[in-house]
Design a protein around this motif. Structure first.
Motif, PDB file in Angstrom:
ATOM      1  N   LYS A  70       0.722  -1.590  -0.190  1.00 42.16           N
ATOM      2  CA  LYS A  70       0.225   0.302  -0.001  1.00 42.16           C
ATOM      3  C   LYS A  70       0.749   0.769  -0.183  1.00 42.16           C
ATOM      4  N   LYS A  71       2.181   1.604   0.289  1.00 36.41           N
ATOM      5  CA  LYS A  71       2.787   2.363   0.705  1.00 36.41           C
ATOM      6  C   LYS A  71       3.639   2.624  -0.942  1.00 36.41           C
ATOM      7  N   GLN A  72       3.567   4.484  -1.129  1.00 34.84           N
ATOM      8  CA  GLN A  72       4.486   4.566  -1.798  1.00 34.84           C
ATOM      9  C   GLN A  72       5.187   4.624  -2.228  1.00 34.84           C
ATOM     10  N   ASP A  73       6.129   4.685  -0.751  1.00 34.61           N
ATOM     11  CA  ASP A  73       7.999   4.201  -0.583  1.00 34.61           C
ATOM     12  C   ASP A  73       7.841   3.171   0.302  1.00 34.61           C
ATOM     13  N   TYR A  74       9.320   2.522   0.646  1.00 32.34           N
ATOM     14  CA  TYR A  74       9.355   1.549   1.533  1.00 32.34           C
ATOM     15  C   TYR A  74       9.411   2.371   2.367  1.00 32.34           C
ATOM     16  N   SER A  75       9.804   3.533   2.523  1.00 37.08           N
ATOM     17  CA  SER A  75      10.574   4.653   3.760  1.00 37.08           C
ATOM     18  C   SER A  75       9.211   4.871   4.488  1.00 37.08           C
ATOM     19  N   ASP A  76       7.821   4.940   3.761  1.00 34.46           N
ATOM     20  CA  ASP A  76       6.724   5.592   4.471  1.00 34.46           C
ATOM     21  C   ASP A  76       6.257   4.665   5.453  1.00 34.46           C
ATOM     22  N   PHE A  77       5.902   5.104   6.719  1.00 33.36           N
ATOM     23  CA  PHE A  77       5.086   5.082   7.316  1.00 33.36           C
ATOM     24  C   PHE A  77       3.860   5.126   7.634  1.00 33.36           C
ATOM     25  N   ALA A  78       2.834   4.058   8.957  1.00 32.19           N
ATOM     26  CA  ALA A  78       1.697   3.899   8.436  1.00 32.19           C
ATOM     27  C   ALA A  78       0.720   5.176   9.845  1.00 32.19           C
ATOM     28  N   LEU A  79       0.145   6.180   9.552  1.00 31.71           N
ATOM     29  CA  LEU A  79      -0.640   6.774  10.343  1.00 31.71           C
ATOM     30  C   LEU A  79      -1.538   6.031  11.304  1.00 31.71           C
ATOM     31  N   TRP A  80      -3.110   5.386  10.528  1.00 33.44           N
ATOM     32  CA  TRP A  80      -3.616   5.308  10.434  1.00 33.44           C
ATOM     33  C   TRP A  80      -3.941   3.361   9.843  1.00 33.44           C
ATOM     34  N   LYS A  81      -4.044   2.682  10.132  1.00 35.75           N
ATOM     35  CA  LYS A  81      -4.440   1.154  10.381  1.00 35.75           C
ATOM     36  C   LYS A  81      -5.670   1.126  10.087  1.00 35.75           C
ATOM     37  N   SER A  82      -5.896   0.112   8.824  1.00 37.60           N
ATOM     38  CA  SER A  82      -7.219  -0.154   8.568  1.00 37.60           C
ATOM     39  C   SER A  82      -7.995  -1.660   9.400  1.00 37.60           C
ATOM     40  N   ALA A  83      -9.458  -1.268   9.490  1.00 37.37           N
ATOM     41  CA  ALA A  83      -9.367  -2.277  10.983  1.00 37.37           C
ATOM     42  C   ALA A  83      -9.111  -4.090  10.300  1.00 37.37           C
ATOM     43  N   LYS A  84      -9.624  -4.976  11.540  1.00 36.26           N
ATOM     44  CA  LYS A  84      -8.703  -6.253  10.980  1.00 36.26           C
ATOM     45  C   LYS A  84      -9.742  -6.753  11.927  1.00 36.26           C
ATOM     46  N   PRO A  85     -10.433  -7.747  11.706  1.00 37.98           N
ATOM     47  CA  PRO A  85     -12.175  -8.576  12.364  1.00 37.98           C
ATOM     48  C   PRO A  85     -11.622  -8.314  13.564  1.00 37.98           C
ATOM     49  N   GLY A  86     -12.158  -9.069  14.454  1.00 38.40           N
ATOM     50  CA  GLY A  86     -11.836  -9.301  15.744  1.00 38.40           C
ATOM     51  C   GLY A  86     -11.184  -8.086  16.180  1.00 38.40           C
ATOM     52  N   GLU A  87     -10.637  -6.990  16.337  1.00 37.45           N
ATOM     53  CA  GLU A  87      -9.696  -6.500  16.400  1.00 37.45           C
ATOM     54  C   GLU A  87     -10.602  -4.982  17.299  1.00 37.45           C
ATOM     55  N   PRO A  88     -10.322  -3.968  17.791  1.00 38.25           N
ATOM     56  CA  PRO A  88     -10.560  -3.057  17.823  1.00 38.25           C
ATOM     57  C   PRO A  88     -11.063  -1.751  17.042  1.00 38.25           C
ATOM     58  N   ALA A  89     -11.364  -0.988  17.068  1.00 38.69           N
ATOM     59  CA  ALA A  89     -11.204  -0.213  15.834  1.00 38.69           C
ATOM     60  C   ALA A  89     -11.943   0.900  15.997  1.00 38.69           C
ATOM     61  N   TRP A  90     -11.484   2.126  15.157  1.00 37.17           N
ATOM     62  CA  TRP A  90     -12.450   3.547  15.951  1.00 37.17           C
ATOM     63  C   TRP A  90     -13.061   3.632  14.456  1.00 37.17           C
ATOM     64  N   ASP A  91     -13.833   4.522  13.832  1.00 35.03           N
ATOM     65  CA  ASP A  91     -14.622   5.133  12.615  1.00 35.03           C
ATOM     66  C   ASP A  91     -13.874   6.538  12.587  1.00 35.03           C
ATOM     67  N   SER A  92     -13.711   6.366  11.244  1.00 38.95           N
ATOM     68  CA  SER A  92     -12.731   7.581  10.691  1.00 38.95           C
ATOM     69  C   SER A  92     -13.007   7.921   9.393  1.00 38.95           C
ATOM     70  N   SER A  93     -12.414   9.070   8.779  1.00 40.98           N
ATOM     71  CA  SER A  93     -13.421   9.008   7.360  1.00 40.98           C
ATOM     72  C   SER A  93     -12.286   8.168   6.325  1.00 40.98           C
TER      73      SER A  93
END
Ligand SMILES: [Zn+2]
Length: 323
Positions: free
Chosen positions: A180-203
């Motif tokens: 999903k990254k444009q460049d190998y050095s980029d890092f995640a600010l927000w991670k999409s929900a995985k089944p069974g894991e806590p998650a919050w609504d966002s845009s």
């Protein structure tokens, strides 16, 4: 006599000049709450307690904030193993953290923000980064565009070309992130929900924050856009603190912290004491033995076992397994 501090950012000792005369705003990266603290944690928080107390003794009005990372793969794994929930595991080990630190006579922080209580501030910060062109959404995740931030590497001294992907967490997560990254050095600010894991609504869809953005948002919420001293373990210099700087400074256009200080590690046979290496002794085990958290009341010549530390059977077993 003026107070001088070693500043990791400038790699020099320099006179300490707080933003506001007589006041110190200090933030320290806290623990991820999924287990008991070990002697390495004791060392870290004794160091920062000492720095804080010294500043207080010098007459400064110190506001000290230390966070709890209460959402993380390790906490989720522990919850699964023990048939519990992330919230229950976090709550339990936050309580245990206070038991240990109180025994070590470490002053309580003025505030203990938690990642899961800072979700609004985190989302706000990510939106600002997105609007300024420092972040991009991709497949339900949001990534920080590292190449966009000219000062990246100023704390750790690393050059972008030398860096490997700073993915944290599980291996399969890292592989998905890489696509999903444009460049190998980029890092995640927000991670999409995985089944069974806590998650919050966002845009960007349901999800949860990345580790680095949590601290940037908590610093800002509790202490403001620029603070005096940011501290933590030296292993956090890269990528965690480097990423905190990239996030906060890109969003605000201001310096995140004027002084960066790091504590070194407790080592066992040359290796860092850590949970992942299984070479640790918990504070609990140490203090249940012959040792007291109060230095004055410790025996003058404690009996030496391997590594110079008296160990209880449980720690000894772990130690032997590691060796
Ligand atoms: Zn942090």
């Amino acid at each position: 006599m003026p107070l001088t501090l070693y500043n990791r950012l400038t790699r020099r000792e320099s006179p300490f000049e707080p933003l506001e005369p007589g006041k110190v705003r200090m933030y320290c990266c806290g623990v991820t709450v999924y287990d008991y603290c070990h002697v390495g944690h004791a060392r870290a928080y004794i160091v920062w307690d000492m720095v804080r107390r010294y500043l207080m003794w010098r007459g400064y009005d110190v506001r000290y904030v230390q966070n709890f990372t209460d959402i993380d793969d390790k906490i989720l794994d522990r919850a699964r193993e023990t048939n519990s929930t992330m919230e229950a595991v976090a709550e339990r080990f936050i309580d245990e953290y206070f038991v240990d630190m109180d025994k070590l006579n470490i002053l309580r922080a003025d505030e203990y923000p938690r990642a899961t209580h800072t979700i609004d501030g985190i989302k706000r910060l990510i939106h600002e980064l997105e609007n300024k062109g420092y972040a991009y959404a991709s497949g339900g995740d949001v990534y920080y565009n590292v190449r966009q931030f000219a000062d990246y590497g100023k704390l750790s001294g690393r050059k972008l070309e030398e860096m490997q992907a700073g993915a944290s967490g599980r291996l399969e997560t890292a592989e998905i992130e890489a696509q999903k990254k444009q460049d190998y050095s980029d890092f995640a600010l927000w991670k999409s929900a995985k089944p069974g894991e806590p998650a919050w609504d966002s845009s960007w869809g349901k999800g949860r924050p990345g580790w680095h953005i949590e601290c940037s948002a908590m610093v800002r919420d509790c202490l403001g856009e620029t603070i005096d001293i940011h501290c933590g373990g030296s292993d956090l210099t890269f990528p965690h603190h480097e990423n905190e700087i990239a996030q906060s400074e890109a969003a605000t256009g201001k310096s995140l912290a004027n002084y960066w200080m790091h504590n070194a590690f407790v080592t066992v046979n040359g290796k860092k004491m850590s949970k992942s290496l299984h070479n640790f002794i918990t504070i609990r085990d140490l203090l249940d033995g012959n040792w007291s958290g109060d230095l004055e009341s410790n025996p003058p010549s404690p009996p030496l076992v391997r590594g110079g530390v008296r160990m209880k059977a449980r720690s000894q077993k772990r130690w032997n397994r590691w060796r």
